[in-house]
Design an enzyme around this catalytic site. Structure first.
Site, PDB file in Angstrom:
ATOM      1  N   GLU A  96      77.947 -31.413  77.715  1.00 17.52           N
ATOM      2  CA  GLU A  96      77.988 -30.451  78.828  1.00 17.52           C
ATOM      3  C   GLU A  96      76.999 -30.280  79.907  1.00 17.52           C
ATOM      4  OE1 GLU A  96      81.000 -27.178  76.743  1.00 17.52           O
ATOM      5  OE2 GLU A  96      79.075 -27.013  76.463  1.00 17.52           O
ATOM      6  N   CYS A 109      71.801 -27.886  85.157  1.00 17.86           N
ATOM      7  CA  CYS A 109      71.400 -27.899  83.692  1.00 17.86           C
ATOM      8  C   CYS A 109      71.941 -28.983  83.125  1.00 17.86           C
ATOM      9  CB  CYS A 109      71.653 -26.498  83.077  1.00 17.86           C
ATOM     10  SG  CYS A 109      71.211 -26.324  81.276  1.00 17.86           S
ATOM     11  N   CYS A 116      72.044 -31.851  68.548  1.00 18.06           N
ATOM     12  CA  CYS A 116      70.462 -31.754  68.492  1.00 18.06           C
ATOM     13  C   CYS A 116      70.245 -31.587  66.872  1.00 18.06           C
ATOM     14  CB  CYS A 116      70.066 -30.734  69.065  1.00 18.06           C
ATOM     15  SG  CYS A 116      68.245 -30.648  69.221  1.00 18.06           S
ATOM     16  N   CYS A 120      67.403 -25.222  65.653  1.00 15.98           N
ATOM     17  CA  CYS A 120      66.781 -23.949  65.846  1.00 15.98           C
ATOM     18  C   CYS A 120      67.874 -22.989  65.460  1.00 15.98           C
ATOM     19  CB  CYS A 120      66.524 -23.681  67.352  1.00 15.98           C
ATOM     20  SG  CYS A 120      65.337 -24.733  67.836  1.00 15.98           S
ATOM     21  N   CYS A 123      70.728 -21.541  68.076  1.00 12.18           N
ATOM     22  CA  CYS A 123      71.105 -22.272  69.299  1.00 12.18           C
ATOM     23  C   CYS A 123      72.442 -23.020  68.851  1.00 12.18           C
ATOM     24  CB  CYS A 123      70.194 -23.530  69.477  1.00 12.18           C
ATOM     25  SG  CYS A 123      70.696 -24.651  70.495  1.00 12.18           S
ATOM     26  N   CYS A 345      72.635 -19.954  78.476  1.00  8.50           N
ATOM     27  CA  CYS A 345      71.594 -20.792  77.690  1.00  8.50           C
ATOM     28  C   CYS A 345      72.076 -20.712  76.342  1.00  8.50           C
ATOM     29  CB  CYS A 345      70.420 -20.301  77.739  1.00  8.50           C
ATOM     30  SG  CYS A 345      69.453 -20.422  79.529  1.00  8.50           S
TER      31      CYS A 345
HETATM   32  N1  SAH Z   1      65.921 -28.541  73.416  1.00 11.12           N
HETATM   33  C1  SAH Z   1      65.372 -27.933  74.469  1.00 11.12           C
HETATM   34  C2  SAH Z   1      66.138 -27.601  75.340  1.00 11.12           C
HETATM   35  C3  SAH Z   1      67.632 -27.241  75.430  1.00 11.12           C
HETATM   36  S1  SAH Z   1      67.666 -25.316  75.210  1.00 11.12           S
HETATM   37  C4  SAH Z   1      64.666 -26.832  74.054  1.00 11.12           C
HETATM   38  O1  SAH Z   1      64.710 -26.289  72.891  1.00 11.12           O
HETATM   39  O2  SAH Z   1      63.876 -26.483  74.663  1.00 11.12           O
HETATM   40  C5  SAH Z   1      67.477 -24.615  76.417  1.00 11.12           C
HETATM   41  C6  SAH Z   1      66.650 -23.198  76.103  1.00 11.12           C
HETATM   42  O3  SAH Z   1      67.644 -22.208  75.773  1.00 11.12           O
HETATM   43  C7  SAH Z   1      65.630 -23.156  75.268  1.00 11.12           C
HETATM   44  O4  SAH Z   1      64.512 -22.253  75.428  1.00 11.12           O
HETATM   45  C8  SAH Z   1      66.366 -22.644  73.956  1.00 11.12           C
HETATM   46  O5  SAH Z   1      65.587 -22.237  72.834  1.00 11.12           O
HETATM   47  C9  SAH Z   1      67.373 -21.632  74.750  1.00 11.12           C
HETATM   48  N2  SAH Z   1      68.353 -21.166  73.718  1.00 11.12           N
HETATM   49  C10 SAH Z   1      68.963 -21.896  72.886  1.00 11.12           C
HETATM   50  N3  SAH Z   1      69.868 -21.185  72.063  1.00 11.12           N
HETATM   51  C11 SAH Z   1      69.839 -20.085  72.954  1.00 11.12           C
HETATM   52  C12 SAH Z   1      70.712 -18.724  72.858  1.00 11.12           C
HETATM   53  N4  SAH Z   1      71.622 -18.796  71.872  1.00 11.12           N
HETATM   54  N5  SAH Z   1      70.528 -17.805  73.591  1.00 11.12           N
HETATM   55  C13 SAH Z   1      69.517 -17.976  74.590  1.00 11.12           C
HETATM   56  N6  SAH Z   1      68.667 -18.969  74.675  1.00 11.12           N
HETATM   57  C14 SAH Z   1      68.969 -20.166  73.783  1.00 11.12           C
HETATM   58 FE1  SF4 Z   2      67.810 -28.275  69.780  1.00  9.92          FE
HETATM   59 FE2  SF4 Z   2      68.796 -25.987  70.529  1.00  9.92          FE
HETATM   60 FE3  SF4 Z   2      66.542 -26.275  69.181  1.00  9.92          FE
HETATM   61 FE4  SF4 Z   2      66.712 -26.862  71.894  1.00  9.92          FE
HETATM   62  S1  SF4 Z   2      67.001 -24.612  71.069  1.00  9.92           S
HETATM   63  S2  SF4 Z   2      65.449 -28.321  70.141  1.00  9.92           S
HETATM   64  S3  SF4 Z   2      68.754 -27.787  71.601  1.00  9.92           S
HETATM   65  S4  SF4 Z   2      68.467 -26.899  68.207  1.00  9.92           S
END
Ligand code: SAH
Ligand code: SF4
Length: 370
Positions: A96, A109, A116, A120, A123, A345
């Site tokens: 996306e 974005c 991934c 995390c 996420c 996000c």
């Molecule tokens: N992998 C990269 C970029 C993609 S995520 C990273 O982790 O930085 C972009 C941002 O969204 C990151 O700061 C991530 O931690 C945040 N993010 C992930 N899941 C989220 C959620 N459920 N609510 C708000 N932000 C989130």
């Molecule tokens: Fe991967 Fe989501 Fe962690 Fe970014 S926030 S590194 S997309 S698992």
């Protein structure tokens, strides 16, 4: 999806590689510049329409090469103007991209991986697992489609709709360094999208060695997903922290900032109710970043199905932000956009067939009872 023919996909190829290709054809390297303008600035993908290339060159290109874009599977518009596209990524999968219009800018974005592996805890992309890296063509193709679909910015038809690009979609961009760097080159090239480095932001969860490489090679804006002010908590939320703990990560950030003549690094901090949002956490965060070229961007957690975290209350977020500000840090809160179309996000899930799940996280953290 990568080209299935034997032909070379010229989309996503940096200028230097295109010049080498034209030289190999026995042609002058400057044709690379013409081709780039056709593809990115005018949106032309058929070599026959590139009228300033000689007929014989066009024929050589037809025989050997293609301009192949990722296919758009769907487009959704939010009531707040945000637009989300789903791109075909092969074998029933999809990634996306999200366009966020604001009066003074248009931010796209984009995704860098199908899923991934970094897992995390909060996420939606991480929850899907990982399938593969996107190619440079699939990355820049997201920008191509947005710019071709959206009207150019008002009163100036030289200006593309996309003025800013953030690598904050699906995937960890620094885990796909090979394809992300050529895509960045095209974003900033005057022969393609001509976006200033300042307006291109790579967001990383903290792959330290590639932060250093990026600083040397690209020098774009850097955002770091910190999310916790100590290693014990960050190990749980952002498991890559076990490999590159906070001290090592921050050292790399300050090295990066130095290479950019002290431009600020943005630290993203997702606000999870009862997990990382206390005044004590704010004070710990302040202690880490005090006196450094850092600004904090608080992200209200965006919930998704199957995840147990909850968003911090609005006044908790305000209090946290004020605490940081009072102590002298620059702190902002990200406005949530596109929630009604699951485009906020961390909500981007696409469609991913998990192949190589590296289960770094053990998901011990649960939100405290509210
Ligand atoms: N992998 C990269 C970029 C993609 S995520 C990273 O982790 O930085 C972009 C941002 O969204 C990151 O700061 C991530 O931690 C945040 N993010 C992930 N899941 C989220 C959620 N459920 N609510 C708000 N932000 C989130
Ligand atoms: Fe991967 Fe989501 Fe962690 Fe970014 S926030 S590194 S997309 S698992």
């Amino acid at each position: 999806m990568p080209a299935e023919t034997d032909k070379v996909n010229l989309l996503g190829m940096p200028q230097g590689d295109l010049e080498t290709l034209f030289t190999a054809f026995g042609e002058k390297p400057f044709h690379a510049r013409q081709l780039m303008r056709w593809v990115y600035q005018r949106g032309i993908t058929d070599f026959d329409d590139m009228t300033d290339l000689s007929k014989s060159l066009r024929q050589k290109l037809q025989e050997s090469s293609v301009i192949e874009l990722p296919e758009v599977l769907s487009q959704h518009g939010s009531k707040d103007g945000t637009i989300k596209w789903l791109f075909e990524s092969g074998f029933g999968q999809a990634v996306e991209a999200v366009f966020i219009p604001e009066p003074d800018r248009g931010t796209l974005c984009i995704s860098s991986q199908v899923g991934c592996a970094l897992d995390c805890a909060f996420c939606a992309t991480g929850a899907q697992g990982f399938n593969r890296n996107l190619t440079a063509a699939e990355i820049i193709g997201q920008v191509w489609h947005a710019n071709q679909t959206l009207p150019r910015r008002e009163n100036d038809d030289a200006d593309f709709a996309v003025t800013n690009v953030v690598f904050m979609g699906m995937g960890e961009p620094l885990a796909n360094y090979r394809s992300v760097v050529p895509a960045i080159e095209l974003l900033i090239s005057d022969l393609a999208y001509g976006i200033s480095r300042r307006r291109v932001t790579v967001s990383t969860s903290g792959l330290v060695p590639n932060i250093d490489r990026l600083g040397d090679e690209c020098n774009v804006s850097l955002a770091v997903s910190l999310h916790a002010p100590n290693n014990a908590l960050r190990n749980e939320l952002v498991p890559i922290n076990k490999m590159h703990p906070i001290e090592e990560l921050l050292d790399a950030c300050w090295r990066y900032a130095e290479k950019r003549t002290n431009r600020f690094i943005t630290f993203e901090y997702v606000m999870l109710r009862g997990v990382n949002d206390s005044v004590g956490h704010a004070d710990e965060l302040h202690a880490l970043l005090d006196g450094k070229p850092a600004k904090v961007n608080l992200i209200p957690f965006n919930p998704f199905e199957g995840n147990e975290f909850a968003r911090s209350a609005a006044d908790t977020i305000t209090h946290f932000q004020n605490r940081l500000r009072m102590k002298g840090l620059v702190a902002t809160t990200r406005k949530t956009r596109g929630e009604d179309i699951d485009a906020a996000c961390g909500q981007l899930a696409g469609k991913v067939s998990d192949r190589v799940r590296v289960r770094l996280g053990d998901k011990k953290i649960r939100m405290a009872t509210a």
